[in-house]
Design an enzyme around this catalytic site. Sequence first.
Site, PDB file in Angstrom:
ATOM      1  N   ASP A   1       4.900   8.281  -4.754  1.00  0.00           N
ATOM      2  CA  ASP A   1       3.583   7.747  -4.356  1.00  0.00           C
ATOM      3  C   ASP A   1       2.512   8.356  -5.255  1.00  0.00           C
ATOM      4  O   ASP A   1       2.805   9.167  -6.137  1.00  0.00           O
ATOM      5  CB  ASP A   1       3.307   8.027  -2.865  1.00  0.00           C
ATOM      6  CG  ASP A   1       2.415   6.954  -2.239  1.00  0.00           C
ATOM      7  OD1 ASP A   1       1.277   6.776  -2.726  1.00  0.00           O
ATOM      8  OD2 ASP A   1       2.839   6.288  -1.278  1.00  0.00           O
TER       9      ASP A   1
ATOM     10  N   GLY B   1       3.453   9.361  -8.987  1.00  0.00           N
ATOM     11  CA  GLY B   1       3.466   8.416 -10.099  1.00  0.00           C
ATOM     12  C   GLY B   1       2.891   7.070  -9.711  1.00  0.00           C
ATOM     13  O   GLY B   1       2.520   6.847  -8.554  1.00  0.00           O
ATOM     14  N   ASP B   2       2.842   6.197 -10.715  1.00  0.00           N
ATOM     15  CA  ASP B   2       2.333   4.833 -10.540  1.00  0.00           C
ATOM     16  C   ASP B   2       3.519   3.886 -10.659  1.00  0.00           C
ATOM     17  O   ASP B   2       4.133   3.786 -11.725  1.00  0.00           O
ATOM     18  CB  ASP B   2       1.297   4.574 -11.651  1.00  0.00           C
ATOM     19  CG  ASP B   2       0.809   3.134 -11.664  1.00  0.00           C
ATOM     20  OD1 ASP B   2       1.312   2.312 -10.853  1.00  0.00           O
ATOM     21  OD2 ASP B   2      -0.060   2.818 -12.500  1.00  0.00           O
ATOM     22  N   PHE B   3       3.842   3.212  -9.554  1.00  0.00           N
ATOM     23  CA  PHE B   3       5.070   2.402  -9.586  1.00  0.00           C
ATOM     24  C   PHE B   3       4.964   1.160 -10.473  1.00  0.00           C
ATOM     25  O   PHE B   3       5.963   0.500 -10.735  1.00  0.00           O
ATOM     26  CB  PHE B   3       5.625   2.087  -8.199  1.00  0.00           C
ATOM     27  CG  PHE B   3       4.687   1.509  -7.150  1.00  0.00           C
ATOM     28  CD1 PHE B   3       3.663   0.639  -7.464  1.00  0.00           C
ATOM     29  CD2 PHE B   3       4.884   1.840  -5.808  1.00  0.00           C
ATOM     30  CE1 PHE B   3       2.846   0.102  -6.479  1.00  0.00           C
ATOM     31  CE2 PHE B   3       4.067   1.315  -4.807  1.00  0.00           C
ATOM     32  CZ  PHE B   3       3.047   0.449  -5.150  1.00  0.00           C
TER      33      PHE B   3
ATOM     34  N   HIS C   1       3.089  -6.766   0.346  1.00  0.00           N
ATOM     35  CA  HIS C   1       1.947  -7.477   0.953  1.00  0.00           C
ATOM     36  C   HIS C   1       0.598  -6.938   0.456  1.00  0.00           C
ATOM     37  O   HIS C   1      -0.428  -7.555   0.693  1.00  0.00           O
ATOM     38  CB  HIS C   1       2.031  -7.462   2.491  1.00  0.00           C
ATOM     39  CG  HIS C   1       1.624  -6.169   3.123  1.00  0.00           C
ATOM     40  ND1 HIS C   1       1.339  -6.063   4.464  1.00  0.00           N
ATOM     41  CD2 HIS C   1       1.450  -4.918   2.610  1.00  0.00           C
ATOM     42  CE1 HIS C   1       0.997  -4.808   4.739  1.00  0.00           C
ATOM     43  NE2 HIS C   1       1.074  -4.097   3.639  1.00  0.00           N
TER      44      HIS C   1
HETATM   45  C1  LIG Z   1       0.552   0.062   2.920  1.00  0.00           C
HETATM   46  S1  LIG Z   1       1.090   1.628   2.391  1.00  0.00           S
HETATM   47  C2  LIG Z   1       2.787   1.604   2.879  1.00  0.00           C
HETATM   48  C3  LIG Z   1       3.304   2.945   3.225  1.00  0.00           C
HETATM   49  C4  LIG Z   1       4.730   2.997   3.750  1.00  0.00           C
HETATM   50  N1  LIG Z   1       5.671   2.550   2.757  1.00  0.00           N
HETATM   51  C5  LIG Z   1       4.887   2.203   5.027  1.00  0.00           C
HETATM   52  O1  LIG Z   1       5.826   1.453   5.159  1.00  0.00           O
HETATM   53  O2  LIG Z   1       4.080   2.357   5.953  1.00  0.00           O
HETATM   54  C6  LIG Z   1       1.179   1.441   0.628  1.00  0.00           C
HETATM   55  C7  LIG Z   1       1.573   2.708  -0.101  1.00  0.00           C
HETATM   56  O3  LIG Z   1       1.690   2.406  -1.501  1.00  0.00           O
HETATM   57  C8  LIG Z   1       1.150   3.474  -2.227  1.00  0.00           C
HETATM   58  N2  LIG Z   1       0.739   3.023  -3.564  1.00  0.00           N
HETATM   59  C9  LIG Z   1      -0.280   2.184  -3.862  1.00  0.00           C
HETATM   60  N3  LIG Z   1      -0.364   1.974  -5.189  1.00  0.00           N
HETATM   61  C10 LIG Z   1       0.630   2.710  -5.741  1.00  0.00           C
HETATM   62  C11 LIG Z   1       1.057   2.914  -7.082  1.00  0.00           C
HETATM   63  N4  LIG Z   1       0.438   2.291  -8.091  1.00  0.00           N
HETATM   64  N5  LIG Z   1       2.105   3.719  -7.297  1.00  0.00           N
HETATM   65  C12 LIG Z   1       2.727   4.349  -6.274  1.00  0.00           C
HETATM   66  N6  LIG Z   1       2.374   4.191  -4.970  1.00  0.00           N
HETATM   67  C13 LIG Z   1       1.322   3.382  -4.708  1.00  0.00           C
HETATM   68  C14 LIG Z   1      -0.019   3.913  -1.387  1.00  0.00           C
HETATM   69  O4  LIG Z   1      -0.441   5.206  -1.715  1.00  0.00           O
HETATM   70  C15 LIG Z   1       0.562   3.800   0.025  1.00  0.00           C
HETATM   71  O5  LIG Z   1       1.188   4.987   0.415  1.00  0.00           O
END
Ligand SMILES: C[S@@+](CC[C@H](N)C(=O)[O-])C[C@H]1O[C@@H](n2cnc3c(N)ncnc32)[C@H](O)[C@@H]1O
Length: 397
Positions: free
Chosen positions: A248, A285-287, A305
Amino acid sequence: MPSMPGLPRSQGEAAEAALEPDVTESSHSNAQGHVEGTPGASGTHGRTPMPSDKHTPLPLIRIAMGLYESQVLRAGIELRLFEHLAAGPATAAELEKACGLHPTLSGDFLNALVAMDLLERDGSHYEMPARTAAHLDPRSPGYIGGALAFMQRQYPVWSDVTGNLRSGKALIDDLPGDIFMSGPYRTQQSTRGFAEGMDGLVTLFDGPLAQSFRWEQVTSFTDLGGCRGRLALKLAAAYPNLRAVVFDLPPLRPLFDELLQSAATDEPDEAGGAGLRSRVTFHAGDFFADPLPETQVYLLGHILHDWKPDKRRLLVERAFEHLPPGGSLLVYDSMIDGTPEVDRLNYLRSLHMRMIAGSSEYTIADGIRQLRDAGFTVEDPVALNEGTTLLVGNKPG
Ligand SMILES: C[S@@+](CC[C@H](N)C(=O)[O-])C[C@H]1O[C@@H](n2cnc3c(N)ncnc32)[C@H](O)[C@@H]1O
């Protein structure tokens, strides 16, 4: 309607609304505000039933008053009413003292909760039935107070739906950058609030998720966008064979560390596996851009979503590319499934995502298509709860 003089418009409207005839106007309240002769065992006091009307407006009235119910529930959680009732039945006076309720309002508040079927009343005592305790007693494994609080904190997004519907605008349109970094991760406090909300939401389906995949047959998984790791810790605790990476954004790392410290011990677990603390790690990291950790299973939970279709596609393709042959991608979201009870929740969730991020929920068929387009073979969809669907895609071996 014009505002009340001296009050901003919204407060003025609230004051005007408050001056309208009250539903309990014809009832007599005693000094404590408890409505005398409150229906309980005595039922409807012999009121002549209304003639049946097949086009009754009641469903509309219930929808319009939905906010009242929601706020009564919210207050019950915030005032720790359910926590107090978990200790046993209590009178209104006892609850007023324990929760700091003002006697002027407490009677209607408690009786509304009875009418909403969340509490029961036996004479002067209020009690919490097992169906409510299962989800609102903080000590219950099925406690969902955190999830409910998170949903209720989203209400400001819904304050001008008419305006949103006219403009088509989303919150992200007025933010300088990424929906997360310029939204919830702006401050440490709001980052924590968001992460706690996600902790709450995963309690709605973590049990079924632990049962809906062959976790006992794999040794590693990576929760992409796994927030501060609540779900990864839960799965790793249930399956001592698992090593988990929570992938994350950097602001989540301290909150992950904190949760790991509080949740785990370094004791070897019963199955003789390494302790939880050494099996679950955080990878910042940035996915969309950074290499993804090597793993047998990726999880994208409530991630697709958040993004528009081109970015969704990129994430699914990246997962396929980084998985070994035979590896699996698990995706869960509030997918539209064509059944009224699920879609009632999920079209609203979809509208919510559009108003925040300009993204949306999607149909199960679209989810399957997306995984297949990337090269996965897809198993039958699994319902994790009333609104959440899990798709499992396997990379051919
Ligand atoms: C809606 S939350 C979902 C959290 C968890 N997976 C759940 O099921 O409740 C979205 C997650 O994606 C992460 N996220 C957003 N952009 C990201 C990126 N570019 N790289 C890694 N993680 C990211 C956010 O920090 C957040 O924790």
